[in-house]
Write an enzyme that holds these catalytic residues in place. Sequence first.
Site, PDB file in Angstrom:
ATOM      1  N   THR A  79      -5.007   6.164  -1.422  1.00  0.00           N
ATOM      2  CA  THR A  79      -4.374   4.787  -1.111  1.00  0.00           C
ATOM      3  C   THR A  79      -4.130   3.903  -2.606  1.00  0.00           C
ATOM      4  O   THR A  79      -5.008   4.123  -2.941  1.00  0.00           O
ATOM      5  CB  THR A  79      -5.220   4.139   0.229  1.00  0.00           C
ATOM      6  OG1 THR A  79      -4.768   5.188   1.229  1.00  0.00           O
ATOM      7  CG2 THR A  79      -3.985   2.985   0.694  1.00  0.00           C
ATOM      8  N   GLY A  80      -2.962   3.997  -3.056  1.00  0.00           N
ATOM      9  CA  GLY A  80      -2.886   2.540  -3.578  1.00  0.00           C
ATOM     10  C   GLY A  80      -2.702   0.780  -3.065  1.00  0.00           C
ATOM     11  O   GLY A  80      -1.789   1.307  -2.195  1.00  0.00           O
TER      12      GLY A  80
ATOM     13  N   ALA B  16       1.452  -1.445   0.014  1.00  0.00           N
ATOM     14  CA  ALA B  16       0.297  -0.035  -0.164  1.00  0.00           C
ATOM     15  C   ALA B  16       0.653   1.083  -0.113  1.00  0.00           C
ATOM     16  O   ALA B  16       1.593   1.366   0.258  1.00  0.00           O
ATOM     17  CB  ALA B  16      -0.383   0.536   1.799  1.00  0.00           C
ATOM     18  N   ASP B  17       0.515   2.467  -0.965  1.00  0.00           N
ATOM     19  CA  ASP B  17       0.929   3.500  -0.377  1.00  0.00           C
ATOM     20  C   ASP B  17      -0.306   4.577  -0.760  1.00  0.00           C
ATOM     21  O   ASP B  17      -0.572   4.707  -1.118  1.00  0.00           O
ATOM     22  CB  ASP B  17       1.840   3.136  -1.768  1.00  0.00           C
ATOM     23  CG  ASP B  17       2.862   4.985  -1.707  1.00  0.00           C
ATOM     24  OD1 ASP B  17       3.324   4.975  -0.622  1.00  0.00           O
ATOM     25  OD2 ASP B  17       2.767   6.266  -2.634  1.00  0.00           O
ATOM     26  N   THR B  18       0.253   5.475   0.263  1.00  0.00           N
ATOM     27  CA  THR B  18      -0.768   6.840   0.329  1.00  0.00           C
ATOM     28  C   THR B  18      -0.528   8.040   0.338  1.00  0.00           C
ATOM     29  O   THR B  18       1.233   8.127   0.730  1.00  0.00           O
ATOM     30  CB  THR B  18      -1.574   6.828   1.868  1.00  0.00           C
ATOM     31  OG1 THR B  18      -1.418   5.428   2.477  1.00  0.00           O
ATOM     32  CG2 THR B  18      -2.317   7.534   2.641  1.00  0.00           C
TER      33      THR B  18
END
Length: 224
Positions: free
Chosen positions: A123-124, A87-89
């Site tokens: 978020t991805g 995850a990346d935000t």
Amino acid sequence: MVLKPVISKLSAKLVVLASASPRRKEILQNAGLRFEVVPSWFKETLDKTLFKAPHQYAVETAKQKALEVARRLPCNHLKTPDIVIGADTIVTINGMILEKPQDKKDAYRMLSSLSGKEHSVFTGVAIVLCHKKTNGEDFQIVDFYEETKVKFADLSEEMMLEYINSGEPMDKAGGYGIQGLGGMLVEYVHGDFFNVVGFPLNHFCKQMNQIYNQQGDAPQGRLV
């Protein structure tokens, strides 16, 4: 419970969270998911100018984080995971992507740009499904993103400096943590609150349910 139908099917699988974020860990633990934490070594240095939209950058970063862990664990003679979650935000305003501030000056710049304005938090998330083969591994990827709108109050310089000196902004995308002291800076949230914290739980649960139930036991996703 949205995730409950999937939990039993995951009980015998090794699920790995490719993130050192204590907030993501807590969100997933509270949902009842059992997993191990293996922080990714992927350096978040993707060229932002190559992506047409901010969410594409977040999704690609999440994917690379998850793939790094999925490929590293078997190479280190550790058990091959069944599922790796990355995850990346990011926070975006006026076309700018705000990640974690590099120092107090950078945090001040971020908070100043957010003061009195509405911004987007993306978020991805990438779910990497690992499959063993005689000649190595192959992976299927299911990825998605969530967007939440957040509006900040008008922040005085004193308020921003006091918040920065608390230390909370330094490991948070956009320079604030909505679940902590940063919540006092927020006027309203439109969308998934947990997405702003760092992980879109509802969207994730729906994706996992689709992977393991609606599509049968054979997970669906893109091969890489």
